[in-house]
Design a protein around this motif. Sequence first.
Motif, PDB file in Angstrom:
ATOM      1  N   GLY A 103      71.548  16.791  48.772  1.00 12.88           N
ATOM      2  CA  GLY A 103      72.729  17.006  49.592  1.00 12.88           C
ATOM      3  C   GLY A 103      72.290  17.288  51.018  1.00 12.88           C
ATOM      4  O   GLY A 103      71.150  17.713  51.247  1.00 12.88           O
ATOM      5  N   ALA A 104      73.179  17.048  51.966  1.00 12.61           N
ATOM      6  CA  ALA A 104      72.825  17.171  53.380  1.00 12.61           C
ATOM      7  C   ALA A 104      72.364  18.578  53.763  1.00 12.61           C
ATOM      8  O   ALA A 104      71.554  18.738  54.677  1.00 12.61           O
ATOM      9  N   SER A 105      72.855  19.593  53.077  1.00 14.39           N
ATOM     10  CA  SER A 105      72.524  20.978  53.423  1.00 14.39           C
ATOM     11  C   SER A 105      71.807  21.709  52.298  1.00 14.39           C
ATOM     12  O   SER A 105      71.800  22.938  52.263  1.00 14.39           O
ATOM     13  N   PHE A 106      71.213  20.989  51.357  1.00 13.13           N
ATOM     14  CA  PHE A 106      70.566  21.605  50.192  1.00 13.13           C
ATOM     15  C   PHE A 106      69.192  22.117  50.599  1.00 13.13           C
ATOM     16  O   PHE A 106      68.219  21.385  50.620  1.00 13.13           O
ATOM     17  N   TYR A 107      69.143  23.411  50.946  1.00 12.85           N
ATOM     18  CA  TYR A 107      67.918  24.066  51.407  1.00 12.85           C
ATOM     19  C   TYR A 107      67.423  24.949  50.273  1.00 12.85           C
ATOM     20  O   TYR A 107      68.145  25.837  49.812  1.00 12.85           O
ATOM     21  N   ALA A 108      66.217  24.691  49.777  1.00 11.30           N
ATOM     22  CA  ALA A 108      65.762  25.379  48.565  1.00 11.30           C
ATOM     23  C   ALA A 108      64.268  25.661  48.615  1.00 11.30           C
ATOM     24  O   ALA A 108      63.525  25.074  49.404  1.00 11.30           O
ATOM     25  N   CYS A 109      63.863  26.567  47.742  1.00 14.97           N
ATOM     26  CA  CYS A 109      62.442  26.804  47.482  1.00 14.97           C
ATOM     27  C   CYS A 109      62.276  26.939  45.977  1.00 14.97           C
ATOM     28  O   CYS A 109      63.246  27.160  45.257  1.00 14.97           O
ATOM     29  N   TYR A 110      61.024  26.814  45.545  1.00 17.58           N
ATOM     30  CA  TYR A 110      60.712  26.886  44.120  1.00 17.58           C
ATOM     31  C   TYR A 110      59.469  27.748  43.924  1.00 17.58           C
ATOM     32  O   TYR A 110      58.490  27.590  44.651  1.00 17.58           O
ATOM     33  N   VAL A 111      59.535  28.656  42.960  1.00 20.15           N
ATOM     34  CA  VAL A 111      58.416  29.553  42.660  1.00 20.15           C
ATOM     35  C   VAL A 111      58.307  29.730  41.148  1.00 20.15           C
ATOM     36  O   VAL A 111      59.225  29.386  40.407  1.00 20.15           O
ATOM     37  N   ARG A 112      57.191  30.280  40.740  1.00 26.47           N
ATOM     38  CA  ARG A 112      57.032  30.732  39.347  1.00 26.47           C
ATOM     39  C   ARG A 112      56.782  32.227  39.369  1.00 26.47           C
ATOM     40  O   ARG A 112      56.046  32.729  40.218  1.00 26.47           O
ATOM     41  N   ASP A 113      57.400  32.933  38.419  1.00 26.70           N
ATOM     42  CA  ASP A 113      57.166  34.368  38.301  1.00 26.70           C
ATOM     43  C   ASP A 113      55.809  34.588  37.625  1.00 26.70           C
ATOM     44  O   ASP A 113      55.143  33.625  37.230  1.00 26.70           O
ATOM     45  N   PRO A 114      55.349  35.835  37.497  1.00 27.12           N
ATOM     46  CA  PRO A 114      54.032  36.090  36.899  1.00 27.12           C
ATOM     47  C   PRO A 114      53.882  35.602  35.454  1.00 27.12           C
ATOM     48  O   PRO A 114      52.759  35.408  34.991  1.00 27.12           O
ATOM     49  N   ASP A 115      54.995  35.381  34.747  1.00 27.64           N
ATOM     50  CA  ASP A 115      54.928  34.840  33.389  1.00 27.64           C
ATOM     51  C   ASP A 115      54.984  33.318  33.362  1.00 27.64           C
ATOM     52  O   ASP A 115      54.903  32.713  32.303  1.00 27.64           O
ATOM     53  N   GLY A 116      55.182  32.697  34.512  1.00 26.25           N
ATOM     54  CA  GLY A 116      55.242  31.243  34.593  1.00 26.25           C
ATOM     55  C   GLY A 116      56.643  30.649  34.584  1.00 26.25           C
ATOM     56  O   GLY A 116      56.794  29.437  34.631  1.00 26.25           O
ATOM     57  N   ASN A 117      57.688  31.492  34.536  1.00 24.94           N
ATOM     58  CA  ASN A 117      59.063  30.990  34.596  1.00 24.94           C
ATOM     59  C   ASN A 117      59.343  30.429  35.985  1.00 24.94           C
ATOM     60  O   ASN A 117      59.041  31.071  36.989  1.00 24.94           O
ATOM     61  N   LYS A 118      59.906  29.244  36.046  1.00 23.22           N
ATOM     62  CA  LYS A 118      60.227  28.625  37.327  1.00 23.22           C
ATOM     63  C   LYS A 118      61.605  29.070  37.801  1.00 23.22           C
ATOM     64  O   LYS A 118      62.563  29.109  37.020  1.00 23.22           O
ATOM     65  N   LEU A 119      61.680  29.414  39.092  1.00 24.51           N
ATOM     66  CA  LEU A 119      62.920  29.878  39.716  1.00 24.51           C
ATOM     67  C   LEU A 119      63.133  29.110  41.012  1.00 24.51           C
ATOM     68  O   LEU A 119      62.167  28.689  41.655  1.00 24.51           O
ATOM     69  N   SER A 120      64.381  28.996  41.413  1.00 19.04           N
ATOM     70  CA  SER A 120      64.712  28.403  42.692  1.00 19.04           C
ATOM     71  C   SER A 120      65.739  29.275  43.382  1.00 19.04           C
ATOM     72  O   SER A 120      66.585  29.909  42.726  1.00 19.04           O
ATOM     73  N   ALA A 121      65.684  29.307  44.701  1.00 19.67           N
ATOM     74  CA  ALA A 121      66.742  29.896  45.512  1.00 19.67           C
ATOM     75  C   ALA A 121      67.279  28.769  46.382  1.00 19.67           C
ATOM     76  O   ALA A 121      66.504  28.014  46.961  1.00 19.67           O
ATOM     77  N   VAL A 122      68.614  28.664  46.466  1.00 21.42           N
ATOM     78  CA  VAL A 122      69.237  27.536  47.152  1.00 21.42           C
ATOM     79  C   VAL A 122      70.365  28.025  48.066  1.00 21.42           C
ATOM     80  O   VAL A 122      71.192  28.833  47.659  1.00 21.42           O
ATOM     81  N   CYS A 123      70.370  27.492  49.284  1.00 19.73           N
ATOM     82  CA  CYS A 123      71.482  27.688  50.219  1.00 19.73           C
ATOM     83  C   CYS A 123      72.040  26.309  50.543  1.00 19.73           C
ATOM     84  O   CYS A 123      71.285  25.414  50.931  1.00 19.73           O
ATOM     85  N   GLU A 124      73.335  26.159  50.375  1.00 25.70           N
ATOM     86  CA  GLU A 124      73.972  24.877  50.693  1.00 25.70           C
ATOM     87  C   GLU A 124      74.839  24.963  51.946  1.00 25.70           C
ATOM     88  O   GLU A 124      75.659  24.091  52.184  1.00 25.70           O
ATOM     89  N   GLU A 125      74.635  25.980  52.753  1.00 22.42           N
ATOM     90  CA  GLU A 125      75.404  26.142  54.003  1.00 22.42           C
ATOM     91  C   GLU A 125      74.721  25.427  55.129  1.00 22.42           C
ATOM     92  O   GLU A 125      73.515  25.404  55.225  1.00 22.42           O
TER      93      GLU A 125
END
Length: 125
Positions: A103-125
């Motif tokens: 999307g035109a405003s899909f601003y995100a990052c991707y990380v893994r926690d210490p157990d290896g679970n993948k997480l993302s934080a996303v702002c679409e503004e």
Amino acid sequence: MFLYITLGTNDLDRAIRFYDPVMATLGLVRARTLETEAGYAAPGDVRCRLWVTRPFDGKPATVGNGSMPALVADSRAAVDAFHRAALVHGGTDEGAPGLRPFGASFYACYVRDPDGNKLSAVCEE
């Protein structure tokens, strides 16, 4: 659509040390702490929407290949802060903050926690 999401951990104390500061960047707080799990919620929400927990069956937690909760960030600065906090508190980088082709405003990052679970934080503004 979702009532809550759980992520497995093999070390709840370590997970709390990671999730407390990382979730704070998105305005979420640890609202419940039990012997085997910790729950995170938005202030004023009566229900924890994200739980970090030791598996109920007593077996080691494992990572779900292809599983990844994407958490809403109010701003691109919050996405940046989430990524920084994750790396400082024992997480690993899976994709630096930036615009994505979803999307035109899909601003995100991707990380893994210490157990290896993948997480993302996303702002679409």
